[in-house]
Scaffold this motif. Structure first.
Motif, PDB file in Angstrom:
ATOM      1  N   VAL A  20       0.926  -1.139   0.011  1.00  0.00           N
ATOM      2  CA  VAL A  20      -0.027  -0.075   0.001  1.00  0.00           C
ATOM      3  C   VAL A  20       0.750   1.373  -0.067  1.00  0.00           C
ATOM      4  O   VAL A  20       1.939   1.374   0.620  1.00  0.00           O
ATOM      5  N   ARG A  21       0.538   2.200  -0.827  1.00  0.00           N
ATOM      6  CA  ARG A  21       1.306   3.444  -1.196  1.00  0.00           C
ATOM      7  C   ARG A  21       0.457   4.576  -0.461  1.00  0.00           C
ATOM      8  O   ARG A  21      -0.460   4.642  -0.980  1.00  0.00           O
ATOM      9  N   ILE A  22       1.030   5.512   0.429  1.00  0.00           N
ATOM     10  CA  ILE A  22       0.233   6.338   1.121  1.00  0.00           C
ATOM     11  C   ILE A  22       1.135   7.501   1.122  1.00  0.00           C
ATOM     12  O   ILE A  22       2.301   7.546   1.217  1.00  0.00           O
ATOM     13  N   TYR A  23       0.212   8.738   0.962  1.00  0.00           N
ATOM     14  CA  TYR A  23       0.950  10.075   1.019  1.00  0.00           C
ATOM     15  C   TYR A  23       0.277  10.907   2.143  1.00  0.00           C
ATOM     16  O   TYR A  23      -1.101  11.030   1.766  1.00  0.00           O
ATOM     17  N   THR A  24       0.823  11.792   2.718  1.00  0.00           N
ATOM     18  CA  THR A  24       0.190  12.936   3.530  1.00  0.00           C
ATOM     19  C   THR A  24       0.835  14.183   3.298  1.00  0.00           C
ATOM     20  O   THR A  24       2.152  14.048   3.399  1.00  0.00           O
ATOM     21  N   CYS A  25       0.236  15.338   3.114  1.00  0.00           N
ATOM     22  CA  CYS A  25       0.967  16.668   3.066  1.00  0.00           C
ATOM     23  C   CYS A  25       1.432  16.963   4.558  1.00  0.00           C
ATOM     24  O   CYS A  25       0.709  16.764   5.627  1.00  0.00           O
ATOM     25  N   GLY A  26       2.710  17.219   4.560  1.00  0.00           N
ATOM     26  CA  GLY A  26       3.420  17.379   5.809  1.00  0.00           C
ATOM     27  C   GLY A  26       3.125  18.907   6.210  1.00  0.00           C
ATOM     28  O   GLY A  26       2.616  19.851   5.608  1.00  0.00           O
ATOM     29  N   PRO A  27       3.913  19.223   7.387  1.00  0.00           N
ATOM     30  CA  PRO A  27       3.801  21.021   7.870  1.00  0.00           C
ATOM     31  C   PRO A  27       4.816  21.694   6.840  1.00  0.00           C
ATOM     32  O   PRO A  27       5.622  21.360   6.351  1.00  0.00           O
ATOM     33  N   THR A  28       4.275  22.995   6.735  1.00  0.00           N
ATOM     34  CA  THR A  28       4.965  24.271   6.411  1.00  0.00           C
ATOM     35  C   THR A  28       5.739  24.691   7.761  1.00  0.00           C
ATOM     36  O   THR A  28       5.416  25.025   8.552  1.00  0.00           O
ATOM     37  N   VAL A  29       7.205  24.515   7.853  1.00  0.00           N
ATOM     38  CA  VAL A  29       8.039  24.637   9.031  1.00  0.00           C
ATOM     39  C   VAL A  29       8.310  25.922   9.505  1.00  0.00           C
ATOM     40  O   VAL A  29       9.562  26.362   9.163  1.00  0.00           O
ATOM     41  N   TYR A  30       7.287  26.896   9.867  1.00  0.00           N
ATOM     42  CA  TYR A  30       7.381  28.090  10.135  1.00  0.00           C
ATOM     43  C   TYR A  30       6.848  28.389  11.573  1.00  0.00           C
ATOM     44  O   TYR A  30       6.998  29.511  12.232  1.00  0.00           O
ATOM     45  N   ASN A  31       6.257  27.367  11.995  1.00  0.00           N
ATOM     46  CA  ASN A  31       5.714  27.463  13.473  1.00  0.00           C
ATOM     47  C   ASN A  31       5.349  25.908  13.952  1.00  0.00           C
ATOM     48  O   ASN A  31       5.750  24.910  13.430  1.00  0.00           O
ATOM     49  N   TYR A  32       5.066  25.906  15.234  1.00  0.00           N
ATOM     50  CA  TYR A  32       4.541  24.840  16.024  1.00  0.00           C
ATOM     51  C   TYR A  32       3.515  24.276  15.122  1.00  0.00           C
ATOM     52  O   TYR A  32       2.438  24.900  14.858  1.00  0.00           O
ATOM     53  N   ILE A  33       3.079  22.897  15.110  1.00  0.00           N
ATOM     54  CA  ILE A  33       1.792  22.271  14.369  1.00  0.00           C
ATOM     55  C   ILE A  33       0.713  22.330  15.753  1.00  0.00           C
ATOM     56  O   ILE A  33       0.872  22.318  17.037  1.00  0.00           O
ATOM     57  N   HIS A  34      -0.565  22.652  15.279  1.00  0.00           N
ATOM     58  CA  HIS A  34      -1.620  22.381  16.224  1.00  0.00           C
ATOM     59  C   HIS A  34      -2.441  21.110  16.012  1.00  0.00           C
ATOM     60  O   HIS A  34      -2.150  20.354  15.184  1.00  0.00           O
ATOM     61  N   ILE A  35      -3.344  21.088  17.059  1.00  0.00           N
ATOM     62  CA  ILE A  35      -3.988  19.763  17.075  1.00  0.00           C
ATOM     63  C   ILE A  35      -4.970  19.444  15.567  1.00  0.00           C
ATOM     64  O   ILE A  35      -5.103  18.539  15.235  1.00  0.00           O
ATOM     65  N   GLY A  36      -5.115  20.508  14.893  1.00  0.00           N
ATOM     66  CA  GLY A  36      -5.830  20.258  13.456  1.00  0.00           C
ATOM     67  C   GLY A  36      -4.951  19.789  12.730  1.00  0.00           C
ATOM     68  O   GLY A  36      -5.416  19.002  11.926  1.00  0.00           O
ATOM     69  N   ASN A  37      -3.692  20.275  12.669  1.00  0.00           N
ATOM     70  CA  ASN A  37      -2.707  19.633  11.854  1.00  0.00           C
ATOM     71  C   ASN A  37      -2.311  18.164  12.109  1.00  0.00           C
ATOM     72  O   ASN A  37      -1.980  17.377  11.141  1.00  0.00           O
ATOM     73  N   ALA A  38      -2.622  17.905  13.336  1.00  0.00           N
ATOM     74  CA  ALA A  38      -2.360  16.439  14.020  1.00  0.00           C
ATOM     75  C   ALA A  38      -3.356  15.405  13.579  1.00  0.00           C
ATOM     76  O   ALA A  38      -3.148  14.203  13.488  1.00  0.00           O
ATOM     77  N   ARG A  39      -4.646  16.010  13.160  1.00  0.00           N
ATOM     78  CA  ARG A  39      -5.632  14.920  12.730  1.00  0.00           C
ATOM     79  C   ARG A  39      -5.257  14.067  11.558  1.00  0.00           C
ATOM     80  O   ARG A  39      -5.323  12.819  11.614  1.00  0.00           O
ATOM     81  N   PRO A  40      -5.044  14.628  10.547  1.00  0.00           N
ATOM     82  CA  PRO A  40      -4.613  13.929   9.381  1.00  0.00           C
ATOM     83  C   PRO A  40      -3.273  13.103   9.558  1.00  0.00           C
ATOM     84  O   PRO A  40      -3.197  11.842   9.084  1.00  0.00           O
ATOM     85  N   LEU A  41      -2.491  13.436  10.394  1.00  0.00           N
ATOM     86  CA  LEU A  41      -1.273  12.776  10.624  1.00  0.00           C
ATOM     87  C   LEU A  41      -1.439  11.402  11.613  1.00  0.00           C
ATOM     88  O   LEU A  41      -1.127  10.286  11.285  1.00  0.00           O
ATOM     89  N   ILE A  42      -2.498  11.644  12.341  1.00  0.00           N
ATOM     90  CA  ILE A  42      -2.813  10.501  13.231  1.00  0.00           C
ATOM     91  C   ILE A  42      -3.651   9.692  12.416  1.00  0.00           C
ATOM     92  O   ILE A  42      -3.846   8.442  12.654  1.00  0.00           O
ATOM     93  N   LEU A  43      -4.547  10.004  11.379  1.00  0.00           N
ATOM     94  CA  LEU A  43      -5.423   9.454  10.577  1.00  0.00           C
ATOM     95  C   LEU A  43      -4.557   8.305   9.729  1.00  0.00           C
ATOM     96  O   LEU A  43      -4.552   7.277   9.802  1.00  0.00           O
ATOM     97  N   ALA A  44      -3.508   9.224   9.223  1.00  0.00           N
ATOM     98  CA  ALA A  44      -2.328   8.281   8.397  1.00  0.00           C
ATOM     99  C   ALA A  44      -1.660   7.171   9.285  1.00  0.00           C
ATOM    100  O   ALA A  44      -1.646   6.033   8.847  1.00  0.00           O
ATOM    101  N   ASP A  45      -1.303   7.529  10.485  1.00  0.00           N
ATOM    102  CA  ASP A  45      -0.750   6.715  11.383  1.00  0.00           C
ATOM    103  C   ASP A  45      -1.459   5.441  11.713  1.00  0.00           C
ATOM    104  O   ASP A  45      -0.985   4.264  11.976  1.00  0.00           O
ATOM    105  N   LEU A  46      -2.897   5.738  11.938  1.00  0.00           N
ATOM    106  CA  LEU A  46      -3.818   4.676  12.144  1.00  0.00           C
ATOM    107  C   LEU A  46      -3.846   3.686  10.841  1.00  0.00           C
ATOM    108  O   LEU A  46      -3.849   2.401  11.136  1.00  0.00           O
ATOM    109  N   VAL A  47      -3.826   4.231   9.634  1.00  0.00           N
ATOM    110  CA  VAL A  47      -3.825   3.350   8.527  1.00  0.00           C
ATOM    111  C   VAL A  47      -2.587   2.623   8.528  1.00  0.00           C
ATOM    112  O   VAL A  47      -2.486   1.404   8.430  1.00  0.00           O
ATOM    113  N   VAL A  48      -1.473   3.230   8.640  1.00  0.00           N
ATOM    114  CA  VAL A  48      -0.108   2.492   8.645  1.00  0.00           C
ATOM    115  C   VAL A  48       0.040   1.550   9.476  1.00  0.00           C
ATOM    116  O   VAL A  48       0.288   0.270   9.580  1.00  0.00           O
ATOM    117  N   LYS A  49      -0.484   1.753  10.903  1.00  0.00           N
ATOM    118  CA  LYS A  49      -0.517   0.837  12.221  1.00  0.00           C
ATOM    119  C   LYS A  49      -1.269  -0.569  11.886  1.00  0.00           C
ATOM    120  O   LYS A  49      -0.942  -1.508  12.163  1.00  0.00           O
TER     121      LYS A  49
END
Length: 444
Positions: A20-49
């Protein structure tokens, strides 16, 4: 096999279990990520796990946008280099995802490492007449793929060409055309045949997917706010170059609100991941996301956070209870057969897979865990545990929920046995002193 809702077609798509090939857009690194940014990252992590749990091979790519006007502005504001800003917030990002118990992707690529490839990619689009250059800027011509453009976001071309979202640029053939290469004399820039400049954001992701994967993606994951214009523009570039769809399924998580207001910097109601973890915990954020359908909008309130804290405390206390009961042989492990006919212990993993394969139905998985917890508590009272506990821990692990259960050494075991003996002899005063120490040590 895993079925995921595809936002492009409105249907559930079956994801082949070979690789399975998966892609997620990562952060633009000019500030700390907020919990909204974390939701797709956690979703992708759930799929991977989950796929890893099923022993499916996963190739997962995440990008880091380390070239951007926001980074330039932040560097000017703080009187440091763009490199320093990108490094500071890239490091902070990796720290946040580690604290969120997110498995590192197969590859994380900073876009600054792919400038040659991006320039080559843009040249191909120009050669194919999908892009054009004016005064050192390169634009994608959305009229060149008029039927395809707008399909993902379900918008018509005439609607896309109006409104404040599209910046006014008289170099463009169409007002909806977007920048692939931006001529600039501000900030860090690179030499191309068109001008000194830097790539457009939408081209970064299209290039990385095209460059890293030999086939289209199985799943493209992201927040719903990126559907237009980012993903629409990313998709159309990939189609232009390859004459095929970029992904089998586009999986989007819903909008995030805080106390019924959309979370945004302008409203000043953003919650940084690092601050949320420090105040509440990583498990607490994960549970909030897992206990609702990933596609649905989510309103985070104090009540919802407290519910998450209560649930996680319940699970943590149960795991601690089982741990010390087993260590002191207050409970015997019997891993051979299900002990209680009231619970289908042998079917727990089967049910778990069924729920997860059906478009990641995590709310039903949470319900399943609560049934398992009830079973485990009953077994502890009966002083015999079957494989339910092992399966319980396995499911928690796939969900990314991690609890710090301490190993019980010889000295701690002796203290536990002393406490139990004092209770048996009804010496409650001394027993309470030891119990308090065991609680402070995180044992019980």
């Amino acid at each position: 096999m895993l079925k995921i809702y595809d936002s492009l077609t409105g249907e559930k798509k079956t994801i082949n279990d070979s690789k399975v090939r998966i892609y997620t857009c990562g952060p633009t690194v000019y500030n700390y990520i907020h919990i909204g940014n974390a939701r797709p990252l956690i979703l992708a992590d759930l799929v991977v796990k989950f796929l890893t749990f099923k022993e499916v091979k996963v190739k997962y790519l995440l990008n880091i946008t380390d070239i951007d006007d926001k980074i330039i502005n932040k560097a000017i504001e703080e009187n440091v280099s763009e490199f320093d800003i990108a490094k500071k917030y890239s490091d902070a990002f990796f720290n946040d995802i580690e604290n969120l118990n997110i498995t590192l992707p197969t590859k994380v690529i900073p876009i600054s490492s792919k400038l040659i490839e991006i320039i080559d990619f843009i040249e191909i689009l120009i050669d194919k007449k999908y892009a054009y250059e004016v005064n050192g800027n390169v634009y994608f011509d959305i009229s060149s793929l008029e039927k395809e453009y707008g399909e993902l976001s379900k918008q018509k071309k005439e609607e896309l060409n109006t409104g404040a979202r599209v910046e006014q640029d008289f170099n463009k053939k169409n007002s909806g055309d977007f920048v692939l290469w931006k001529k600039t004399d501000k900030g860090k820039k690179w030499l191309s045949k068109w001008s000194y400049g830097r790539p457009g954001w939408h081209t970064e992701c299209a290039l990385l997917i095209d460059n890293f994967f030999t086939k289209p993606l199985d799943i493209h994951i992201g927040g719903i706010d990126l559907k237009f214009p980012h993903h629409e523009n990313e998709r159309i570039q990939y189609i232009a170059k390859n004459n095929k769809e970029i992904a089998i399924a586009w999986a989007y998580n819903g909008h995030l609100s805080i106390n019924n207001e959309k979370m945004s910097k302008s409203l000043g109601n953003t919650i940084l991941v690092k601050d949320f973890i420090e105040k509440y915990g990583a498990n607490e954020l994960r549970f909030i996301y897992l206990n609702s359908n990933y596609k649905q909008p989510l309103n985070i309130t104090e009540e919802l956070i407290n519910q998450s804290i209560e649930w996680n405390n319940k699970i943590f206390n149960l795991l601690k209870l089982a741990n010390w009961k087993i260590a002191t042989k207050e409970v015997i492990l019997n891993n051979q057969t299900p002990i209680d006919d009231d619970f289908d212990s042998y079917k727990y993993i089967t049910k778990f897979k069924e729920f997860m394969n059906d478009d990641l139905n995590t709310p039903m998985v949470i319900t399943l865990l609560e049934e398992m917890a009830k079973n485990i508590n009953k077994q502890i009272k009966n002083k015999v545990l079957d494989k339910t506990l092992e399966k319980f821990k396995a499911i928690l692990n796939v969900l990314g929920l991690s609890y710090k259960i301490l190993d019980i050494d010889k000295k701690t075991k002796e203290k536990l046995l002393e406490w139990l003996m004092l209770l048996e002899n009804k010496n409650y005063e001394k027993a309470d002193i030891i119990r308090k120490k065991l609680q402070e040590g995180g044992i019980i």
